[in-house]
Design an enzyme around this catalytic site. Structure first.
Site, PDB file in Angstrom:
ATOM      1  N   SER A 135       0.850  -1.183   0.000  1.00 50.60           N
ATOM      2  CA  SER A 135       0.000   0.000   0.000  1.00 50.60           C
ATOM      3  C   SER A 135       0.885   1.232   0.000  1.00 50.60           C
ATOM      4  CB  SER A 135      -0.876   0.014   1.259  1.00 50.60           C
ATOM      5  OG  SER A 135      -1.521   1.262   1.434  1.00 50.60           O
ATOM      6  N   TYR A 148      -2.406  -0.726  10.963  1.00 54.46           N
ATOM      7  CA  TYR A 148      -2.407  -1.106   9.546  1.00 54.46           C
ATOM      8  C   TYR A 148      -1.126  -0.659   8.849  1.00 54.46           C
ATOM      9  CZ  TYR A 148      -3.553  -0.865   4.576  1.00 54.46           C
ATOM     10  OH  TYR A 148      -3.528  -0.987   3.203  1.00 54.46           O
TER      11      TYR A 148
END
Length: 285
Positions: A135, A148
Site C-alpha cells: 500500500s 495497519y
C-alpha cells in the site's frame, strides 16, 4: 530442464483486488488457483475457469494443504500473489492487543509463512514471481491507522530483503503500492472501528478522534477523492504486466492518489506533515 510451472496462487479472492486479478489472469491463459477462507464465496471464479481452494493465511494447516495441492497438480507454485489483508483502524491505545495480533497475522505473518512454503519448489525449478500487495501506507502513516500502516511498512522491508535473497534463484519479487482502491476495503476499515475499546461517555480522550478517523476513512471512498483512485481491475491489470516481463520492476505505485501522497510526504518535514494531518484529524488531548 523441463518447462517450469507457471501456476498462479492468489490469496484473498472473495472480493476486490484478489477477485479481479484471478479473473484477469484466468482469461489471459494462466492456470489460476483462486483462494479464500470460504470456497463458496468464490464459486463464480470456478465458473470463470479458475481452480478454487480454501486457504486461510492465519492457519498453518490450511496454507500447507493449499500449497501441497498446487504442487501435486502442477509441480510448483510458479507465481504467488500475496493479496489477503485488511485495515484495522483506531488510536493505538484503544485497539485491543488481540486485534493488533490479528492484523499482523493476516497482513504479515501469513504472507511470510506462505512465501516460505512455496519457495523450495519454486527455487528447484529456477523460476518464479512473488507479488506482494502492499500500500502507499507502507511509505507514510495517517493518524488512526498505525496498526495497519505498521503491517504495510513491514511489507516494504520484507519485499526488499526477499528481492535480494531470491534473485540468484531467478525469482522476482514485486511490491505493489496502491492508493485509494474503490472496493469493500473502505467499508471493512470503517467496520474495524468496532474493535476499539471505549471508555464511558465523557471519559474517553480518543472518542472524537476515533469517530473522525472512521468518518474520514468512509468519506475518502465516497467523496471526489475517489476520482484519484481506481477500481480493482486497475490493480489486476498492473499485476498482469510484470508477470510477463523478464525483468519486472521492484515497486509499482498505483493510482494518482498514491503517487501524489507519497510525493507530498517525501517533501514534507515531519513537523509539516503533522500540521497537515491536524487539518483533517482532531488532536487527541
Amino acid at each position: 530442464m523441463p518447462n517450469p510451472s507457471k501456476a498462479v496462487l492468489i490469496t484473498g479472492c472473495s472480493s476486490g483486488i484478489g477477485h479481479a486479478t484471478a479473473l484477469r489472469l484466468a482469461r489471459g491463459g494462466w492456470t489460476v488457483y483462486a483462494t479464500a477462507r470460504r470456497p463458496e464465496s468464490i464459486a463464480d471464479l470456478k465458473d470463470a475457469g479458475c481452480r478454487t481452494l480454501a486457504l486461510d493465511v492465519t492457519d498453518e494447516g490450511s496454507m500447507r494443504a493449499a500449497v501441497e495441492q498446487v504442487e501435486r497438480e502442477q509441480g510448483a507454485v510458479g507465481v504467488l500473489i500475496n493479496n489477503a489483508g485488511y485495515s484495522q483502524s483506531g488510536a493505538i491505545e484503544t485497539v485491543p492487543i488481540e486485534a493488533v495480533r490479528r492484523q499482523f497475522e493476516t497482513n504479515v505473518f501469513g504472507l511470510v509463512r506462505l512465501t516460505q512454503l512455496v519457495l523450495p519448489k519454486m527455487r528447484a525449478q529456477a523460476w518464479g514471481k512473488i507479488v506482494n500487495v502492499g500500500s502507499m501506507g507502507g511509505r507514510l502513516s495517517f493518524p488512526g491507522g498505525g496498526c495497519y500502516h505498521a503491517t504495510k511498512h513491514a511489507l516494504e522491508a520484507i519485499s526488499d530483503a526477499l528481492r535480494f535473497e531470491l534473485r540468484g534463484f531467478h525469482i522476482d519479487v514485486i511490491l505493489l503500492e496502491p492508493g485509494l482502491i474503490t472496493t469493500e476495503f473502505g467499508e471493512a476499515a470503517t467496520a474495524s472501528m468496532a474493535d476499539v475499546e471505549t471508555a464511558p461517555d465523557g471519559e474517553d480522550p480518543y472518542a472524537h478522534f476515533n469517530a473522525t478517523v472512521g468518518a474520514v476513512t468512509k468519506g475518502a471512498y465516497e467523496s471526489p477523492m475517489r476520482l484519484l483512485g481506481g477500481g480493482p481491475d486497475r490493480v489486476a491489470k498492473v499485476i498482469d504486466r510484470p508477470l510477463k516481463r523478464r525483468r519486472p520492476p521492484a515497486r509499482i505505485t498505483i493510482t494518482p492518489s498514491a503517487k501524489l501522497t507519497i510525493a507530498s510526504r517525501r517533501l514534507f518535514t515531519d513537523r509539516a506533515w503533522d500540521a497537515a494531518m491536524r487539518r483533517q484529524f482532531p488532536q487527541p488531548k
